[in-house]
Design an enzyme around this catalytic site. Structure first.
Site, short mmCIF file in Angstrom:
data_model
loop_
_atom_site.label_atom_id
_atom_site.label_comp_id
_atom_site.label_asym_id
_atom_site.label_seq_id
_atom_site.Cartn_x
_atom_site.Cartn_y
_atom_site.Cartn_z
N ASP A 40 0.82 -1.23 0.00
CA ASP A 40 0.00 0.00 0.00
C ASP A 40 0.85 1.27 0.00
O ASP A 40 0.56 2.21 -0.73
CB ASP A 40 -1.06 0.00 1.11
N SER A 128 -6.01 -4.71 12.49
CA SER A 128 -6.32 -3.28 12.36
C SER A 128 -7.24 -2.74 13.44
O SER A 128 -8.20 -2.01 13.16
CB SER A 128 -6.96 -2.98 11.00
N SER A 129 -6.91 -3.04 14.68
CA SER A 129 -7.71 -2.47 15.77
C SER A 129 -7.55 -0.95 15.79
O SER A 129 -8.50 -0.22 16.11
CB SER A 129 -7.30 -3.07 17.11
N SER A 130 -6.37 -0.43 15.43
CA SER A 130 -6.19 1.02 15.50
C SER A 130 -7.00 1.73 14.41
O SER A 130 -7.63 2.75 14.67
CB SER A 130 -4.72 1.42 15.47
N GLU A 162 -2.26 8.31 12.09
CA GLU A 162 -1.16 7.34 12.29
C GLU A 162 0.19 7.99 11.97
O GLU A 162 1.13 7.89 12.74
CB GLU A 162 -1.35 6.12 11.38
N ASP A 174 -5.66 -0.02 5.76
CA ASP A 174 -6.49 -0.41 6.91
C ASP A 174 -7.68 0.54 7.12
O ASP A 174 -8.83 0.07 7.19
CB ASP A 174 -5.63 -0.51 8.18
N TYR A 223 8.82 -1.76 10.65
CA TYR A 223 7.90 -1.30 9.60
C TYR A 223 8.50 -0.08 8.87
O TYR A 223 8.55 -0.04 7.64
CB TYR A 223 6.55 -0.96 10.22
C1 GLA Z 1 -0.02 -2.55 8.44
C2 GLA Z 1 -0.21 -1.14 7.88
C3 GLA Z 1 -0.79 -1.19 6.47
C4 GLA Z 1 -0.01 -2.14 5.57
C5 GLA Z 1 0.22 -3.47 6.26
C6 GLA Z 1 1.13 -4.37 5.47
O1 GLA Z 1 -1.26 -3.15 8.61
O2 GLA Z 1 -1.06 -0.41 8.71
O3 GLA Z 1 -0.82 0.11 5.93
O4 GLA Z 1 1.19 -1.55 5.14
O5 GLA Z 1 0.78 -3.32 7.55
O6 GLA Z 1 0.53 -4.73 4.27
#
Ligand code: GLA
Length: 388
Positions: A40, A128-130, A162, A174, A223
């Protein structure tokens, strides 16, 4: 879940106990990504779906003399006396205050507010709780302010929370799937144009979410490192983003950029796999989709190096369990959940075998959830109905 009190009831009960009935209730789902990982923020393609776990926000206006207040059933209570104060980035409430802070930057404010939050989205599990929290908060605040924003604008605001407030350099996937998911469908998202194309699961299949019960830190330096490597590779290749690079161009990269080359190889091949997976879904070809998911895991493990022992073990065990058509890690990686495409008629056996196998290998009890693709964020009308 027998005896499970839905999060809407829990958020409402907390709000009523402290302040009375809320002015608005909103919900936003977590997500599981079927394929298209770490693409993404490279302007690439992703194929996530919303899951049947929600975060619910119950929100009301407060007196000007009281601070804005949030109570989370997971994290406790936090106050902000003056919304112009800097928001403490490492604090869980930064996700909530960050939304109202950035909306204020758009000239949208409801003054002081108070809210309660309840969630079924497991925290730190790569579901993706956040994003669910930010999107639910944004929907509630926007509604009280008399504004109605589409999924894209809402997701862009939440991504800025974020990036700018929490300090997590994540992409758009997310919040966009949490805000814009179509029920019954995963979505192929072009992360450059932000177009969303709904795709059905192949007939006779279900999605299983496999929780390794390992957790990662909220703001993860790995990350940011991966993202920086991709940006270096794109610069070296003279493209705006790795979305625009082709595999054969990587051969020109010098030996000292071997790490960047591997990261780029993952991104380029993952974009191809994601587009192929969307085609496989359109054709109802479960086997092709499963094979692409399997290949995606290998690429994340070996080229992108974001898997880990628990996720690798879970994926191996899933592959050996009845009805498995494909399995891979999902989300940012290192810990949290894997995702599997499973033949619907074998799903119960599959879940049982995965739990048994994972316990034998790790000593931990995995959670296995079967989820249909759920609906994106919405307001919950009829507060009275839930109060009854
Ligand atoms: C997390 C990030 C997303 C994406 C994924 C990996 O969930 O929040 O934006 O980069 O990692 O695909």
């Amino acid at each position: 879940m027998t005896g499970h009190v839905p999060p809407v009831q829990r958020a409402l009960a907390m709000h009523r106990e402290r302040w009375g009935a809320p002015d608005v209730l909103s919900r936003a789902p977590g997500r599981v990504n079927l394929i298209g990982e770490h693409t993404d923020y490279n302007d690439g393609f992703v194929l996530p779906m919303a899951i049947e776990f929600d975060t619910v926000v119950a929100l009301s206006r407060a007196q000007r003399s009281s601070p804005s207040t949030v109570i989370s059933e997971v994290f406790g209570e936090a106050l902000l006396d003056d919304e112009r104060e800097p928001i403490p980035t490492a604090h869980w409430a930064a996700y909530v205050f960050g939304v109202s802070h950035l909306l204020r930057g758009h000239g949208i404010s409801i003054g002081r507010w108070r809210c309660t939050i309840a969630t079924d989205v497991p925290v730190g599990a790569s579901l993706s709780s956040s994003a669910a929290l930010e999107v639910a908060m944004a929907r509630a605040l926007l509604h009280l302010a008399g504004e109605s924003w589409g999924a894209t604008a809402t997701a862009e605001l939440c991504q800025r929370v974020e990036n700018e407030v929490v300090g997590m350099p994540c992409g758009i996937m997310d919040p966009l799937i949490s805000a814009g998911a179509v029920p019954g469908h995963a979505s192929l998202i072009d992360c450059r144009s932000l177009d969303m194309g709904p795709r059905r699961l192949p007939d006779g299949t279900v999605i299983a979410i496999l929780d390794t019960m390992t957790r990662r830190e909220l703001v993860d330096s790995a990350y940011g490192d991966r993202r920086a490597s991709c940006e270096r590779a794109a610069r070296w290749l003279s493209v705006a983003a790795l979305r625009d690079a082709e595999l054969h161009e990587l051969e020109r990269m010098p030996a000292e950029l071997a790490v960047e080359r591997r990261r780029a190889r993952h991104v380029i091949t993952e974009n191809e796999r994601t587009l192929a997976a969307a085609d496989a879904m359109e054709a109802g070809d479960a086997e092709a989709l499963g094979a692409l998911m399997n290949a995606g895991h290998v690429s994340l493990r070996d080229d992108y190096e974001v898997s880990g022992p628990a996720l690798d073990a879970m994926v191996r065990i899933a592959h050996a369990s009845p009805g498995c058509i494909g399995a891979r890690m999902t989300g940012g990686g290192f810990a949290g959940c894997a995702v599997a495409l499973v033949a619907a008629d074998a799903a119960d056996d599959f879940a049982g075998e995965v739990q048994k196998g994972y316990r034998a290998v790790s000593g931990r009890d995995a959670s296995v959830w079967l989820s249909l693709p759920a609906e994106g964020a919405s307001l919950i009308d009829s507060i009275e109905r839930h109060t009854a």
